[in-house]
Scaffold this motif. Structure first.
Motif, PDB file in Angstrom:
ATOM      1  N   ASN A  70     -20.038  15.584 -62.844  1.00 30.48           N
ATOM      2  CA  ASN A  70     -18.641  15.655 -63.255  1.00 30.48           C
ATOM      3  C   ASN A  70     -17.927  16.847 -62.617  1.00 30.48           C
ATOM      4  OD1 ASN A  70     -18.487  13.294 -64.781  1.00 30.48           O
ATOM      5  ND2 ASN A  70     -19.358  14.299 -66.589  1.00 30.48           N
ATOM      6  N   TYR A  71     -16.625  16.950 -62.894  1.00 30.36           N
ATOM      7  CA  TYR A  71     -15.747  17.880 -62.190  1.00 30.36           C
ATOM      8  C   TYR A  71     -15.127  18.915 -63.136  1.00 30.36           C
ATOM      9  CZ  TYR A  71     -15.985  14.291 -58.553  1.00 30.36           C
ATOM     10  OH  TYR A  71     -16.412  13.398 -57.605  1.00 30.36           O
ATOM     11  N   SER A  72     -15.856  19.265 -64.168  1.00 34.91           N
ATOM     12  CA  SER A  72     -15.289  20.079 -65.236  1.00 34.91           C
ATOM     13  C   SER A  72     -14.796  21.442 -64.755  1.00 34.91           C
ATOM     14  CB  SER A  72     -16.318  20.252 -66.356  1.00 34.91           C
ATOM     15  OG  SER A  72     -16.755  18.989 -66.824  1.00 34.91           O
ATOM     16  N   GLY A  73     -15.470  22.032 -63.775  1.00 35.94           N
ATOM     17  CA  GLY A  73     -15.077  23.345 -63.282  1.00 35.94           C
ATOM     18  C   GLY A  73     -13.805  23.339 -62.464  1.00 35.94           C
ATOM     19  N   LEU A  74     -13.302  22.135 -62.115  1.00 35.67           N
ATOM     20  CA  LEU A  74     -12.099  22.030 -61.291  1.00 35.67           C
ATOM     21  C   LEU A  74     -10.865  21.636 -62.103  1.00 35.67           C
ATOM     22  CD1 LEU A  74     -13.639  20.173 -58.197  1.00 35.67           C
ATOM     23  CD2 LEU A  74     -13.475  22.628 -58.620  1.00 35.67           C
ATOM     24  N   ALA A  75     -10.998  21.625 -63.427  1.00 39.23           N
ATOM     25  CA  ALA A  75      -9.876  21.230 -64.288  1.00 39.23           C
ATOM     26  C   ALA A  75      -8.959  22.420 -64.533  1.00 39.23           C
ATOM     27  CB  ALA A  75     -10.386  20.646 -65.596  1.00 39.23           C
ATOM     28  N   THR A  76      -8.377  22.927 -63.463  1.00 38.03           N
ATOM     29  CA  THR A  76      -7.462  24.062 -63.528  1.00 38.03           C
ATOM     30  C   THR A  76      -6.028  23.592 -63.286  1.00 38.03           C
ATOM     31  OG1 THR A  76      -7.913  24.507 -61.190  1.00 38.03           O
ATOM     32  CG2 THR A  76      -9.228  25.710 -62.802  1.00 38.03           C
ATOM     33  N   ASN A  77      -5.059  24.484 -63.506  1.00 38.37           N
ATOM     34  CA  ASN A  77      -3.660  24.058 -63.524  1.00 38.37           C
ATOM     35  C   ASN A  77      -2.951  24.157 -62.172  1.00 38.37           C
ATOM     36  OD1 ASN A  77      -3.189  26.824 -63.286  1.00 38.37           O
ATOM     37  ND2 ASN A  77      -2.722  27.094 -65.455  1.00 38.37           N
ATOM     38  N   GLY A  78      -3.705  24.317 -61.090  1.00 35.35           N
ATOM     39  CA  GLY A  78      -3.080  24.404 -59.772  1.00 35.35           C
ATOM     40  C   GLY A  78      -2.405  23.130 -59.313  1.00 35.35           C
ATOM     41  N   GLY A  79      -2.795  21.988 -59.870  1.00 34.24           N
ATOM     42  CA  GLY A  79      -2.094  20.747 -59.565  1.00 34.24           C
ATOM     43  C   GLY A  79      -0.790  20.656 -60.334  1.00 34.24           C
ATOM     44  N   ALA A  80      -0.843  20.986 -61.599  1.00 32.97           N
ATOM     45  CA  ALA A  80       0.337  20.879 -62.463  1.00 32.97           C
ATOM     46  C   ALA A  80       1.458  21.815 -62.039  1.00 32.97           C
ATOM     47  CB  ALA A  80      -0.061  21.167 -63.913  1.00 32.97           C
ATOM     48  N   ILE A 111      -0.524  11.948 -58.675  1.00 33.24           N
ATOM     49  CA  ILE A 111      -1.883  11.607 -58.238  1.00 33.24           C
ATOM     50  C   ILE A 111      -2.068  11.986 -56.779  1.00 33.24           C
ATOM     51  CG2 ILE A 111      -3.420   9.661 -57.748  1.00 33.24           C
ATOM     52  CD1 ILE A 111      -2.241   8.354 -60.324  1.00 33.24           C
ATOM     53  N   TRP A 112      -1.096  11.662 -55.941  1.00 30.24           N
ATOM     54  CA  TRP A 112      -1.198  12.029 -54.518  1.00 30.24           C
ATOM     55  C   TRP A 112      -1.241  13.550 -54.333  1.00 30.24           C
ATOM     56  CZ3 TRP A 112       3.248   8.269 -52.745  1.00 30.24           C
ATOM     57  CH2 TRP A 112       2.753   6.964 -52.727  1.00 30.24           C
ATOM     58  N   MET A 113      -0.472  14.268 -55.167  1.00 36.29           N
ATOM     59  CA  MET A 113      -0.447  15.719 -55.058  1.00 36.29           C
ATOM     60  C   MET A 113      -1.769  16.339 -55.482  1.00 36.29           C
ATOM     61  SD  MET A 113       1.872  18.171 -54.315  1.00 36.29           S
ATOM     62  CE  MET A 113       0.594  18.883 -53.308  1.00 36.29           C
ATOM     63  N   ALA A 160      -3.052  16.654 -66.856  1.00 33.38           N
ATOM     64  CA  ALA A 160      -2.175  17.799 -67.097  1.00 33.38           C
ATOM     65  C   ALA A 160      -0.994  17.816 -66.136  1.00 33.38           C
ATOM     66  CB  ALA A 160      -2.974  19.089 -66.961  1.00 33.38           C
ATOM     67  N   ALA A 161      -1.270  17.560 -64.862  1.00 33.32           N
ATOM     68  CA  ALA A 161      -0.203  17.567 -63.857  1.00 33.32           C
ATOM     69  C   ALA A 161       0.800  16.454 -64.123  1.00 33.32           C
ATOM     70  CB  ALA A 161      -0.804  17.429 -62.460  1.00 33.32           C
ATOM     71  N   ALA A 162       0.294  15.274 -64.524  1.00 33.92           N
ATOM     72  CA  ALA A 162       1.191  14.161 -64.823  1.00 33.92           C
ATOM     73  C   ALA A 162       2.036  14.458 -66.054  1.00 33.92           C
ATOM     74  CB  ALA A 162       0.386  12.884 -65.016  1.00 33.92           C
ATOM     75  N   VAL A 169      -6.649  23.608 -67.884  1.00 30.43           N
ATOM     76  CA  VAL A 169      -5.523  22.763 -68.271  1.00 30.43           C
ATOM     77  C   VAL A 169      -5.475  22.455 -69.753  1.00 30.43           C
ATOM     78  CG1 VAL A 169      -5.260  21.710 -66.000  1.00 30.43           C
ATOM     79  CG2 VAL A 169      -6.837  20.685 -67.656  1.00 30.43           C
ATOM     80  N   GLN A 170      -6.605  22.468 -70.428  1.00 30.56           N
ATOM     81  CA  GLN A 170      -6.571  22.137 -71.849  1.00 30.56           C
ATOM     82  C   GLN A 170      -5.894  23.216 -72.685  1.00 30.56           C
ATOM     83  OE1 GLN A 170      -9.381  22.286 -69.938  1.00 30.56           O
ATOM     84  NE2 GLN A 170     -11.128  23.083 -71.099  1.00 30.56           N
ATOM     85  N   GLU A 171      -5.613  24.365 -72.078  1.00 26.60           N
ATOM     86  CA  GLU A 171      -4.868  25.411 -72.776  1.00 26.60           C
ATOM     87  C   GLU A 171      -3.445  25.560 -72.230  1.00 26.60           C
ATOM     88  OE1 GLU A 171      -6.830  29.135 -73.329  1.00 26.60           O
ATOM     89  OE2 GLU A 171      -8.698  28.226 -74.017  1.00 26.60           O
ATOM     90  N   SER A 172      -3.313  25.836 -70.939  1.00 25.37           N
ATOM     91  CA  SER A 172      -2.004  26.217 -70.396  1.00 25.37           C
ATOM     92  C   SER A 172      -0.976  25.099 -70.441  1.00 25.37           C
ATOM     93  CB  SER A 172      -2.152  26.742 -68.964  1.00 25.37           C
ATOM     94  OG  SER A 172      -2.893  25.850 -68.156  1.00 25.37           O
TER      95      SER A 172
END
Length: 341
Positions: A129-139, A161-163, A176-178, A258-261
């Motif tokens: 899984n990708y849990s360590g990459l769930a940061t807010n840089g996309g949002a 999604i493309w971004m 989060a980004a969506a 993302v689950q916080e910010s």
């Protein structure tokens, strides 16, 4: 969308970013101790923050990445694809003034992979899984896409999604980004209310998570849509500005994950009743990832209330300081482009 609402979204995101840069990483109490009170003006960053040694009013990765995104869309005459998103990110990575100082870990690693022709959509450690990459840089860089979507939430989701794919291709980061992009997209419409903005965010969060899971790019974490709804309750029940900050920090969280910010954005939106500058001030002083939270919230509320809700001094001083980027001309060109679609 009106020109004033589009300018408000972009300048709200930029001003929030620049105001929040010096307070990043601290708690509210540490902010009060360091700066002698709440930060409501551009301030030099302490030596223990990312913005150290840069002038007061400097934007960080949040809006400088949005700048390069706008430039790429302008160069492609209003078109946007995953390839254009990737090129915008690479172009930003070549800007030493902003990249070297402010690049987050997820984006930095993805850019290095892109430069070497390596895939960016795999876990760097080969984990399931990708849990360590769930940061807010996309949002944080989706506000320009809200203008491009022109009130269409389906398009906002597609653009998001493309971004995210080049750097944040996982279920929670896309969710989060969506949420941010859909909230900002709807905020730009004339019919928007605070309640409908939150509803758009929840819809985006649900659809973004669904897409990531369907693609088997799963990050383990709480449901962002649920957390947004709970955060709105928490922020909406705050008895004062001080109470809003403490409740958001303690019960929602303000970390860069993302689950916080992202839920924190909506706690502060509810607690400040949609006031642009009061919302930005709350985000700047709530602690944690203050520049990103303030940029995302500023983009949503600036679009909701229009550019007149942001004192001109903030815009003038921010443009004056960030001399390496033609922010004003790029923003005006991008707004004109989105108006013509």
């Amino acid at each position: 969308m009106t020109k004033e609402k589009m300018l408000g979204a972009l300048y709200g995101a930029a001003v929030g970013d620049a105001l929040g840069a010096p307070t990043e990483l601290r708690t509210t109490n540490q902010i009060l101790e360091t700066f002698g009170g709440y930060v409501k003006e551009y301030t030099l960053a302490p030596k223990d923050t990312f913005a150290r040694d840069y002038p007061a009013g400097t934007i960080t990765d949040d809006f400088s990445m949005s700048y390069y995104l706008m430039q790429a869309i302008i160069e492609h005459e209003g078109n946007f694809t995953e390839e254009i998103a990737q090129q915008a990110i690479i172009n930003w990575g070549a800007d030493d003034y902003y990249f070297d100082k402010f690049a987050g870990p997820t984006t930095r690693a993805a850019i290095e992979n892109m430069k070497q022709g390596l895939p960016t959509d795999v876990d760097p450690f080969g984990l399931i899984n990708y849990s360590g990459l769930a940061t807010n840089g996309g949002a944080m860089k989706t506000i320009p896409l809200a203008l491009l979507a022109n009130g269409d939430l389906e398009k906002a989701l597609e653009y998001t999604i493309w971004m995210c794919k080049p750097t944040h291709f996982n279920s929670n980061a896309i969710s989060a980004a969506a949420a941010i992009c859909c909230a900002a997209t709807h905020a730009l419409t004339e019919s928007a209310t605070l309640e409908s903005i939150v509803a758009a965010a929840v819809w985006g969060a649900e659809k973004g998570r669904e897409y990531g899971e369907q693609q088997q790019h799963i990050s383990v974490g709480v449901d962002i849509a649920y957390k947004i709804q709970e955060a709105v309750k928490i922020g909406g029940q705050a008895a004062s500005f001080e109470h809003l900050l403490s409740e958001t920090a303690d019960k929602v969280g303000t970390n860069f994950l993302v689950q916080e910010s992202i839920p924190a954005v909506f706690s502060l939106l509810a607690g400040t009743e949609g006031n642009t500058m009061l919302g930005i001030y709350a985000a700047v002083n709530v602690g944690g990832d203050t520049d990103t939270i303030a940029s995302m919230l500023g983009g949503i509320l600036g679009g909701f209330n229009g550019s007149q809700s942001i004192p001109q001094k903030y815009i003038h001083d921010m443009e004056k300081v960030n001399t390496t980027l033609p922010l004003q001309s790029t923003i005006e060109t991008f707004v004109a482009l989105c108006s013509s679609r």
